[in-house]
Write a protein that holds these residues in place. Structure first.
Motif, PDB file in Angstrom:
ATOM      1  N   ASP A   6     -68.823 -45.523  30.464  1.00  0.00           N
ATOM      2  CA  ASP A   6     -67.558 -46.221  30.679  1.00  0.00           C
ATOM      3  C   ASP A   6     -67.669 -47.656  30.184  1.00  0.00           C
ATOM      4  OD1 ASP A   6     -66.470 -44.011  31.852  1.00  0.00           O
ATOM      5  OD2 ASP A   6     -66.476 -44.802  33.894  1.00  0.00           O
ATOM      6  N   LYS A   7     -66.648 -48.088  29.481  1.00  0.00           N
ATOM      7  CA  LYS A   7     -66.592 -49.462  28.990  1.00  0.00           C
ATOM      8  C   LYS A   7     -65.403 -50.146  29.637  1.00  0.00           C
ATOM      9  CE  LYS A   7     -69.893 -48.830  25.986  1.00  0.00           C
ATOM     10  NZ  LYS A   7     -71.205 -49.372  26.167  1.00  0.00           N
ATOM     11  N   ILE A   8     -65.523 -51.424  29.852  1.00  0.00           N
ATOM     12  CA  ILE A   8     -64.458 -52.183  30.502  1.00  0.00           C
ATOM     13  C   ILE A   8     -63.494 -52.727  29.453  1.00  0.00           C
ATOM     14  CG2 ILE A   8     -63.959 -54.262  31.833  1.00  0.00           C
ATOM     15  CD1 ILE A   8     -66.644 -53.822  33.254  1.00  0.00           C
ATOM     16  N   ALA A   9     -62.207 -52.513  29.662  1.00  0.00           N
ATOM     17  CA  ALA A   9     -61.162 -53.150  28.877  1.00  0.00           C
ATOM     18  C   ALA A   9     -60.559 -54.203  29.793  1.00  0.00           C
ATOM     19  CB  ALA A   9     -60.113 -52.144  28.436  1.00  0.00           C
ATOM     20  N   LYS A  10     -60.935 -55.427  29.570  1.00  0.00           N
ATOM     21  CA  LYS A  10     -60.558 -56.534  30.445  1.00  0.00           C
ATOM     22  C   LYS A  10     -59.116 -56.965  30.203  1.00  0.00           C
ATOM     23  CE  LYS A  10     -62.056 -61.205  31.600  1.00  0.00           C
ATOM     24  NZ  LYS A  10     -62.991 -62.275  31.246  1.00  0.00           N
ATOM     25  N   LEU A  11     -58.368 -57.119  31.282  1.00  0.00           N
ATOM     26  CA  LEU A  11     -57.007 -57.629  31.201  1.00  0.00           C
ATOM     27  C   LEU A  11     -57.041 -59.110  31.551  1.00  0.00           C
ATOM     28  CD1 LEU A  11     -54.070 -56.791  30.702  1.00  0.00           C
ATOM     29  CD2 LEU A  11     -53.844 -56.453  33.151  1.00  0.00           C
ATOM     30  N   CYS A  12     -56.518 -59.918  30.655  1.00  0.00           N
ATOM     31  CA  CYS A  12     -56.491 -61.361  30.842  1.00  0.00           C
ATOM     32  C   CYS A  12     -55.022 -61.782  30.817  1.00  0.00           C
ATOM     33  CB  CYS A  12     -57.285 -62.029  29.718  1.00  0.00           C
ATOM     34  SG  CYS A  12     -57.321 -63.817  29.803  1.00  0.00           S
ATOM     35  N   TYR A  13     -54.477 -62.079  31.981  1.00  0.00           N
ATOM     36  CA  TYR A  13     -53.046 -62.301  32.133  1.00  0.00           C
ATOM     37  C   TYR A  13     -52.343 -61.038  31.669  1.00  0.00           C
ATOM     38  CZ  TYR A  13     -54.465 -67.075  33.030  1.00  0.00           C
ATOM     39  OH  TYR A  13     -55.072 -68.185  33.550  1.00  0.00           O
ATOM     40  N   GLU A  14     -51.566 -61.101  30.606  1.00  0.00           N
ATOM     41  CA  GLU A  14     -50.889 -59.912  30.078  1.00  0.00           C
ATOM     42  C   GLU A  14     -51.514 -59.473  28.759  1.00  0.00           C
ATOM     43  OE1 GLU A  14     -46.695 -60.603  29.871  1.00  0.00           O
ATOM     44  OE2 GLU A  14     -46.559 -61.167  31.967  1.00  0.00           O
ATOM     45  N   HIS A  15     -52.737 -59.858  28.507  1.00  0.00           N
ATOM     46  CA  HIS A  15     -53.393 -59.579  27.229  1.00  0.00           C
ATOM     47  C   HIS A  15     -54.678 -58.807  27.451  1.00  0.00           C
ATOM     48  CE1 HIS A  15     -51.114 -63.345  26.931  1.00  0.00           C
ATOM     49  NE2 HIS A  15     -50.792 -62.922  25.741  1.00  0.00           N
ATOM     50  N   ILE A  16     -55.085 -58.041  26.443  1.00  0.00           N
ATOM     51  CA  ILE A  16     -56.398 -57.406  26.491  1.00  0.00           C
ATOM     52  C   ILE A  16     -57.412 -58.460  26.096  1.00  0.00           C
ATOM     53  CG2 ILE A  16     -57.917 -55.675  25.476  1.00  0.00           C
ATOM     54  CD1 ILE A  16     -55.428 -53.975  24.965  1.00  0.00           C
ATOM     55  N   GLY A  17     -58.363 -58.695  26.965  1.00  0.00           N
ATOM     56  CA  GLY A  17     -59.394 -59.681  26.692  1.00  0.00           C
ATOM     57  C   GLY A  17     -60.746 -59.020  26.531  1.00  0.00           C
ATOM     58  N   GLY A  18     -61.763 -59.802  26.632  1.00  0.00           N
ATOM     59  CA  GLY A  18     -63.127 -59.289  26.572  1.00  0.00           C
ATOM     60  C   GLY A  18     -63.481 -58.766  25.194  1.00  0.00           C
ATOM     61  N   LYS A  19     -64.534 -57.996  25.139  1.00  0.00           N
ATOM     62  CA  LYS A  19     -65.039 -57.471  23.866  1.00  0.00           C
ATOM     63  C   LYS A  19     -64.023 -56.555  23.197  1.00  0.00           C
ATOM     64  CE  LYS A  19     -68.184 -57.015  20.723  1.00  0.00           C
ATOM     65  NZ  LYS A  19     -68.470 -58.135  19.824  1.00  0.00           N
ATOM     66  N   LEU A  20     -63.318 -55.719  23.971  1.00  0.00           N
ATOM     67  CA  LEU A  20     -62.322 -54.843  23.363  1.00  0.00           C
ATOM     68  C   LEU A  20     -61.244 -55.657  22.658  1.00  0.00           C
ATOM     69  CD1 LEU A  20     -61.092 -52.095  22.768  1.00  0.00           C
ATOM     70  CD2 LEU A  20     -59.966 -52.198  24.994  1.00  0.00           C
ATOM     71  N   GLY A  21     -60.750 -56.701  23.314  1.00  0.00           N
ATOM     72  CA  GLY A  21     -59.746 -57.556  22.698  1.00  0.00           C
ATOM     73  C   GLY A  21     -60.250 -58.180  21.406  1.00  0.00           C
ATOM     74  N   ASN A  22     -61.507 -58.635  21.410  1.00  0.00           N
ATOM     75  CA  ASN A  22     -62.097 -59.226  20.212  1.00  0.00           C
ATOM     76  C   ASN A  22     -62.225 -58.204  19.085  1.00  0.00           C
ATOM     77  OD1 ASN A  22     -62.390 -61.801  21.249  1.00  0.00           O
ATOM     78  ND2 ASN A  22     -64.429 -61.416  22.021  1.00  0.00           N
ATOM     79  N   LEU A  23     -62.670 -56.991  19.433  1.00  0.00           N
ATOM     80  CA  LEU A  23     -62.818 -55.952  18.412  1.00  0.00           C
ATOM     81  C   LEU A  23     -61.471 -55.558  17.817  1.00  0.00           C
ATOM     82  CD1 LEU A  23     -65.487 -53.707  20.168  1.00  0.00           C
ATOM     83  CD2 LEU A  23     -65.820 -55.107  18.116  1.00  0.00           C
ATOM     84  N   LEU A  24     -60.445 -55.453  18.666  1.00  0.00           N
ATOM     85  CA  LEU A  24     -59.104 -55.136  18.165  1.00  0.00           C
ATOM     86  C   LEU A  24     -58.615 -56.232  17.224  1.00  0.00           C
ATOM     87  CD1 LEU A  24     -57.440 -53.741  21.406  1.00  0.00           C
ATOM     88  CD2 LEU A  24     -57.913 -52.458  19.308  1.00  0.00           C
ATOM     89  N   LEU A  25     -58.756 -57.480  17.629  1.00  0.00           N
ATOM     90  CA  LEU A  25     -58.322 -58.596  16.788  1.00  0.00           C
ATOM     91  C   LEU A  25     -59.035 -58.564  15.440  1.00  0.00           C
ATOM     92  CD1 LEU A  25     -56.805 -61.254  16.305  1.00  0.00           C
ATOM     93  CD2 LEU A  25     -58.715 -62.422  17.415  1.00  0.00           C
TER      94      LEU A  25
END
Length: 66
Positions: A6-25
């Motif tokens: 299991d990997k964490i998809a971090k929610l930061c306010y109303e945005h995907i944060g953390g490593k998943l957010g960085n990889l998506l960007l």
């Protein structure tokens, strides 16, 4: 109990944060879906290609405030 894979998809306010957010960007920029006008800009914009591709994914871009 979480499974080890299991990997964490971090929610930061109303945005995907953390490593998943960085990889998506990184992928959206690499694919030309998001860009900056200048390298020093803080914010990205959605390109014409991005508009087409996000729409294909079923993302309603009209929900993003101007």
């Amino acid at each position: 109990m979480k499974a080890a894979e299991d990997k964490i998809a971090k929610l930061c306010y109303e945005h995907i944060g953390g490593k998943l957010g960085n990889l998506l960007l990184e992928q959206f920029v690499a694919k030309g879906w998001l860009a900056k006008h200048h390298a020093t800009d803080k914010n990205y914009y959605i390109t014409q290609k991005g508009t087409l591709e996000f729409t294909k994914l079923g993302i309603d871009l009209s929900l993003i405030p101007s």
